[in-house]
Design an enzyme around this catalytic site. Structure first.
Site, PDB file in Angstrom:
ATOM      1  N   ASP A 103       0.833  -1.207   0.000  1.00 48.39           N
ATOM      2  CA  ASP A 103       0.000   0.000   0.000  1.00 48.39           C
ATOM      3  C   ASP A 103       0.867   1.258   0.000  1.00 48.39           C
ATOM      4  OD1 ASP A 103      -2.341   1.421  -0.026  1.00 48.39           O
ATOM      5  OD2 ASP A 103      -2.685   1.273   2.132  1.00 48.39           O
TER       6      ASP A 103
ATOM      7  N   HIS B 182       2.510   3.444  -9.026  1.00 50.63           N
ATOM      8  CA  HIS B 182       2.394   2.000  -9.304  1.00 50.63           C
ATOM      9  C   HIS B 182       3.624   1.518 -10.079  1.00 50.63           C
ATOM     10  CE1 HIS B 182      -1.515   2.133  -7.632  1.00 50.63           C
ATOM     11  NE2 HIS B 182      -2.113   2.742  -8.653  1.00 50.63           N
TER      12      HIS B 182
ATOM     13  N   LEU C  99      11.426 -20.039  -5.205  1.00 52.72           N
ATOM     14  CA  LEU C  99      10.349 -19.254  -4.595  1.00 52.72           C
ATOM     15  C   LEU C  99       9.036 -19.439  -5.362  1.00 52.72           C
ATOM     16  CD1 LEU C  99       9.471 -16.851  -2.638  1.00 52.72           C
ATOM     17  CD2 LEU C  99      10.039 -15.331  -4.528  1.00 52.72           C
TER      18      LEU C  99
ATOM     19  N   HIS D 176      -3.683   0.332   9.381  1.00 55.49           N
ATOM     20  CA  HIS D 176      -3.703  -0.877  10.200  1.00 55.49           C
ATOM     21  C   HIS D 176      -4.945  -1.696   9.887  1.00 55.49           C
ATOM     22  CE1 HIS D 176      -0.795   0.903  13.423  1.00 55.49           C
ATOM     23  NE2 HIS D 176      -0.403   1.137  12.184  1.00 55.49           N
TER      24      HIS D 176
HETATM   25  C1  FPP Z   1      -1.899   0.124  -3.380  1.00 51.56           C
HETATM   26  O1  FPP Z   1      -1.452   1.457  -3.328  1.00 51.56           O
HETATM   27  C2  FPP Z   1      -1.363  -0.551  -4.548  1.00 51.56           C
HETATM   28  C3  FPP Z   1      -2.119  -1.092  -5.570  1.00 51.56           C
HETATM   29  C4  FPP Z   1      -3.586  -1.068  -5.588  1.00 51.56           C
HETATM   30  C5  FPP Z   1      -1.478  -1.719  -6.744  1.00 51.56           C
HETATM   31  C6  FPP Z   1      -0.245  -2.527  -6.449  1.00 51.56           C
HETATM   32  C7  FPP Z   1       0.442  -2.763  -7.741  1.00 51.56           C
HETATM   33  C8  FPP Z   1       1.779  -2.740  -7.919  1.00 51.56           C
HETATM   34  C9  FPP Z   1       2.757  -2.582  -6.828  1.00 51.56           C
HETATM   35  C10 FPP Z   1       2.344  -2.870  -9.278  1.00 51.56           C
HETATM   36  C11 FPP Z   1       1.984  -4.077 -10.056  1.00 51.56           C
HETATM   37  C12 FPP Z   1       2.247  -5.359  -9.354  1.00 51.56           C
HETATM   38  C13 FPP Z   1       2.791  -6.461  -9.915  1.00 51.56           C
HETATM   39  C14 FPP Z   1       2.823  -7.735  -9.118  1.00 51.56           C
HETATM   40  C15 FPP Z   1       3.386  -6.469 -11.269  1.00 51.56           C
HETATM   41  P1  FPP Z   1      -2.540   2.618  -3.390  1.00 51.56           P
HETATM   42  O2  FPP Z   1      -2.711   3.024  -4.801  1.00 51.56           O
HETATM   43  O3  FPP Z   1      -3.776   2.169  -2.685  1.00 51.56           O
HETATM   44  O4  FPP Z   1      -1.814   3.752  -2.576  1.00 51.56           O
HETATM   45  P2  FPP Z   1      -2.501   4.851  -1.646  1.00 51.56           P
HETATM   46  O5  FPP Z   1      -3.054   4.129  -0.443  1.00 51.56           O
HETATM   47  O6  FPP Z   1      -1.357   5.743  -1.301  1.00 51.56           O
HETATM   48  O7  FPP Z   1      -3.549   5.541  -2.467  1.00 51.56           O
END
Ligand code: FPP
Length: 241
Positions: free
Chosen positions: A11, A28, A122, A184
């Site tokens: 996150d 991202h 892994l 949390h």
């Molecule tokens: C949460 O941060 C993250 C996501 C919803 C996407 C996670 C994706 C990646 C790390 C990249 C792609 C993954 C792979 C496995 C290739 P958020 O956007 O909710 O952040 P915020 O809470 O700050 O808004």
């Protein structure tokens, strides 16, 4: 190593990008680099299973453009990273309700999950359109269907057997759950599988979650006493025996 399975709620990408006055997608993209370093750290520490929460069933409600970019990034990462991951001994699998993705992406995930490294180090499970409650309901449906088909009976159902119907199958339960980004919450990630997990909430935003921070958490995990309902004295006696 008593650490067989790490699960991570990645996150903080959006906030990381906003802090830099960039679109959320930029966060991202930076997050993919952290995914890479996290996998390397697991291989280095000899941790055999890693499950990453990449896209929740609730994430579809984000702005359409962000969802679209995430899908593109996901496709691009699979195309770009898979060969190198195989070389490193990483087997990729996907958990979640995959039917909602485009045919092309579903096909890609299927293709990638059929590839096996020569020297397995892994198991990487990527949770997409995943929800912990969905997982349990899906398992219950599949179990009920096996009962109706005479493949199993209700009396035979045990926790171990039910585990086999869940999306991670007979893989080990989660030992360590990490959530970055300061919140949390479990956010409907693995529910059954984290029954006895040690949980670490980390303030660092996902793109800044580097190998040092990750290794520090692994070290702290090793210092925690996991009692599984027993007393501290019992655990010590078992260690001394
Ligand atoms: C949460 O941060 C993250 C996501 C919803 C996407 C996670 C994706 C990646 C790390 C990249 C792609 C993954 C792979 C496995 C290739 P958020 O956007 O909710 O952040 P915020 O809470 O700050 O808004």
């Amino acid at each position: 190593m008593n650490l067989k399975h790490i699960a991570i709620i990645m996150d903080g990408n959006g906030r990381w990008a906003t802090q830099r006055k960039r679109p959320r997608t930029f966060g991202h993209q930076a997050g993919v680099k952290t995914v890479r370093s996290t996998i390397e750290t697991c291989v280095k520490h000899g941790i055999p299973n890693l499950t990453l929460f990449a896209f929740s069933s609730e994430n579809w409600s984000r702005p359409e453009k962000e969802v679209q970019r995430l899908m593109e990034l996901f496709m691009r990462s699979l195309n770009k990273e898979t060969a190198e991951l195989l070389k490193q001994g990483v087997k990729q699998s996907f958990i979640g309700d995959l039917n909602r993705f485009s045919e092309k992406l579903q096909h890609k995930m299927f293709e990638v999950s059929e590839l096996h490294p020569e020297d397995l180090k892994l198991n990487l499970n990527i949770a997409v359109n995943y929800g912990g409650k969905w997982d349990v309901v899906d398992a219950a449906k599949n179990f009920a269907s096996d009962v109706l088909n005479g493949k199993t009976s209700i009396d035979d159902l045990s926790e171990e057997q039910f585990n086999n119907y869940l999306s991670l199958g007979d893989g080990p339960m989660v030992d360590l759950l990490i959530r970055t980004g300061g919140e949390h919450r479990i956010s409907n990630f693995l529910l059954w599988q984290i029954a006895y997990a040690e949980i670490f909430f980390e303030d660092t935003l996902w793109p800044d979650f580097d190998a040092t921070t990750f290794s520090q958490i692994i070290n702290k995990f090793q210092q925690r006493e996991r009692r599984f309902g027993q007393t501290s004295e019992q655990i010590k006696e078992q260690k001394d025996a």
